[in-house]
Design a protein around this motif. Structure first.
Motif, PDB file in Angstrom:
ATOM      1  N   ASP A 161       0.760  -1.208  -0.108  1.00 40.01           N
ATOM      2  CA  ASP A 161       0.169   0.018   0.052  1.00 40.01           C
ATOM      3  C   ASP A 161       1.173   1.643   0.095  1.00 40.01           C
ATOM      4  N   ASP A 188      -3.383   5.921   6.299  1.00 40.73           N
ATOM      5  CA  ASP A 188      -2.675   4.767   6.592  1.00 40.73           C
ATOM      6  C   ASP A 188      -1.947   5.645   6.863  1.00 40.73           C
ATOM      7  N   ASP A 223     -10.872   0.517  12.522  1.00 39.99           N
ATOM      8  CA  ASP A 223     -12.034   1.364  11.636  1.00 39.99           C
ATOM      9  C   ASP A 223     -11.106   1.210  10.081  1.00 39.99           C
ATOM     10  N   TYR A 224     -10.640   0.585   9.793  1.00 41.12           N
ATOM     11  CA  TYR A 224      -9.635   0.501   8.700  1.00 41.12           C
ATOM     12  C   TYR A 224     -10.476   1.328   7.539  1.00 41.12           C
ATOM     13  N   GLU A 225     -11.709   1.237   7.443  1.00 36.55           N
ATOM     14  CA  GLU A 225     -12.124   2.434   5.902  1.00 36.55           C
ATOM     15  C   GLU A 225     -12.339   4.249   6.378  1.00 36.55           C
ATOM     16  N   ASP A 226     -11.531   4.180   7.526  1.00 38.23           N
ATOM     17  CA  ASP A 226     -11.766   5.442   7.831  1.00 38.23           C
ATOM     18  C   ASP A 226      -9.852   6.232   8.159  1.00 38.23           C
ATOM     19  N   PHE A 262      -6.798  -6.182   6.351  1.00 39.12           N
ATOM     20  CA  PHE A 262      -8.050  -5.236   6.103  1.00 39.12           C
ATOM     21  C   PHE A 262      -8.534  -4.363   5.048  1.00 39.12           C
ATOM     22  N   GLN A 263      -9.152  -4.428   4.132  1.00 41.49           N
ATOM     23  CA  GLN A 263      -8.781  -3.816   3.053  1.00 41.49           C
ATOM     24  C   GLN A 263     -10.360  -3.127   2.741  1.00 41.49           C
ATOM     25  N   ALA A 264     -10.194  -1.657   2.437  1.00 39.87           N
ATOM     26  CA  ALA A 264     -11.745  -0.945   2.467  1.00 39.87           C
ATOM     27  C   ALA A 264     -11.670  -1.163   0.313  1.00 39.87           C
ATOM     28  N   THR A 265     -11.204  -1.759  -0.153  1.00 43.01           N
ATOM     29  CA  THR A 265     -11.731  -2.723  -1.521  1.00 43.01           C
ATOM     30  C   THR A 265     -11.938  -3.489  -1.694  1.00 43.01           C
ATOM     31  N   GLN A 266     -12.396  -4.530  -2.252  1.00 40.87           N
ATOM     32  CA  GLN A 266     -12.328  -5.924  -2.729  1.00 40.87           C
ATOM     33  C   GLN A 266     -11.035  -6.574  -3.594  1.00 40.87           C
TER      34      GLN A 266
END
Length: 453
Positions: free
Chosen positions: A352, A439, A433-436, A390-394
């Protein structure tokens, strides 16, 4: 929380029955031997539940059997028990005994540990970021071969955060450290800090696993983090650190007020000029700070943990992260030549991070060779495959992990071992909260970090 069916319970085996040996556990299909160039392991849990709860040896002396039993127990529990059942696996008094034993060893080590007793048949395994990916860590240890009298390990930090099993990962490494203190070396990563663990999941993980004793366990981990050494030098030729190089702290005394004797002289760092620091300066840095400062006189720990290489010549502030430095190939050459080194192995950047770094290689294979200069090379090593968990996209990076083996007589000639992630992983929910969350390679909220220098 783990998304698993109710665990099967069995009676504890008789006290006279020995715990599963490393051969019993690791002969299972989940840890089949892998190719050194591109391993593709799959996972299945050990067939029988281990004997729990674990107890600490009465004489406080760990054995190989105890450590491998710890590993097999954590692997089984990760697939069969919810996080809240962790005290039934490792009671807090056993946790305390292990962390205390390891902390006593770590706090006595210097900022730069030197590994000089590498014999004719010795090898040194260097490992990059792990980030709580327990099942990949267990595979790596088996694939590389356990620490032994002729097999050293140097871990480059970032044992926790992001993944769901940072606590288990860290405790396993502490157990190996206690068992073989002069063969296993645990360096500090930037995530072994109060700031990062409060943002990227480890604090919440410990609280979830130890419940009302969670705050106590988390504080013990933070205290242990403070004792982790910063760097290593292997066979006099290889420098390893989590982030990399560091600055020289040039100071100028302020003027003493007239007529006032014994007034303390305030020393101010010269911030307008940057130059590479020396190993002597590194040895004097104060590493026992939970959050390395980005200002003041104790900047070397922050540099070692947060800095990144660049293809642009020179030394400059790492404005992307807000702490540490960027250094170019000329700085790599200067550092290697000045200290008669041949190789720098650092970690700190996964797929990433590398996606946002034009001019530097990606992390598809678990490593990159960033600088090739007259005196040697700079390598970035990353040991967490299919990262982050854990990632915010598939869409996933599907990167491989890697470790490096250095062998006699040319310890400065790296042999790369790449491996894919253990599959399937147990289904888990993240502890952050890995989506928000930002990095860790973006500019940090430095105001929330505690400055202690």
């Amino acid at each position: 929380m783990l998304s698993l069916s109710d665990p099967t319970t069995t009676e504890d085996p008789p006290a006279s029955e020995p715990p599963p040996s490393d051969e019993d556990f690791f002969s299972s299909a989940s840890f089949a031997s892998a190719s050194t160039s591109s391993a593709s392991p799959s996972a299945s849990p050990p067939p029988n539940p281990p004997q729990i709860p674990l107890s600490y040896p009465a004489d406080s002396t760990l054995t190989l059997s105890w450590v491998t039993h710890l590993m097999s127990t954590f692997e089984w529990a990760s697939r069969n028990l919810p996080p809240s059942d962790f005290p039934s696996v490792l009671p807090v008094h056993v946790f305390d005994a292990l962390v205390l034993s390891a902390s006593k060893i770590l706090h006595k080590e210097p900022n730069c540990v030197r590994i000089d007793d590498c014999g004719i048949d010795s090898s040194v395994v260097v490992v990059g970021d792990l980030h709580g990916q327990l099942h990949d860590v267990l595979f790596l240890l088996r694939d590389a071969g356990f620490p032994a009298e002729n097999r050293f390990f140097v871990f480059n930090g970032d044992y926790v955060d992001r993944g769901a099993w940072g606590l288990e990962t860290f405790l396993i490494l502490l157990a190996w450290k206690v068992l073989m203190p002069h063969r296993v070396y645990l360096l500090r990563g930037n995530h072994e800090s109060k700031y990062c663990t409060s943002v990227y999941g480890f604090e919440k993980e410990v609280l979830a696993k130890y419940g009302d004793r969670g705050k106590h366990a988390y504080r013990k981990c933070l205290g242990c983090f403070e004792g982790l050494p910063l760097t290593s030098v292997i066979a006099g030729k290889v420098y390893t650190a989590h982030g990399g190089l560091f600055r020289s702290i040039v100071s100028t005394p302020s003027k003493r007020a007239k007529g006032k004797k014994n007034r303390k002289i305030i020393v101010n760092p010269a911030v307008n000029s940057l130059s590479l620091g020396s190993l002597e300066e590194l040895s004097k840095a104060r590493r026992s700070v939970l959050d390395p400062p980005w200002e003041g006189m104790n900047l070397i720990p922050g540099d070692v943990l947060w800095s990144d290489p660049s293809m642009k010549p020179g030394l400059s502030p790492n404005t992307e992260r807000g702490i540490g430095l960027l250094w170019g190939p000329d700085c790599t050459e200067e550092f290697l030549k000045k200290f008669n080194l041949k190789l720098i192995i650092r970690s700190h950047e996964g797929p990433d991070a590398r996606e946002k770094r034009p001019g530097l290689g990606g992390m598809d294979e678990g490593y990159t060779i960033d600088h090739v200069v007259e005196s040697g090379k700079l390598i970035t090593l990353f040991s967490a495959p299919d990262y982050p968990q854990f990632q915010a996209t598939q869409d996933r990076y599907k990167n491989k992990g890697a470790y490096i083996v250095l062998e006699f007589p040319n310890f400065d000639t790296p042999v790369f071992h790449c491996f894919e992630a253990i599959t399937p992983r147990p289904k888990v929910n993240p502890f952050y909260d890995y989506e928000d969350v930002i990095d860790s390679d973006e500019e940090l909220d430095l105001a929330s970090m505690v400055t202690t220098s």
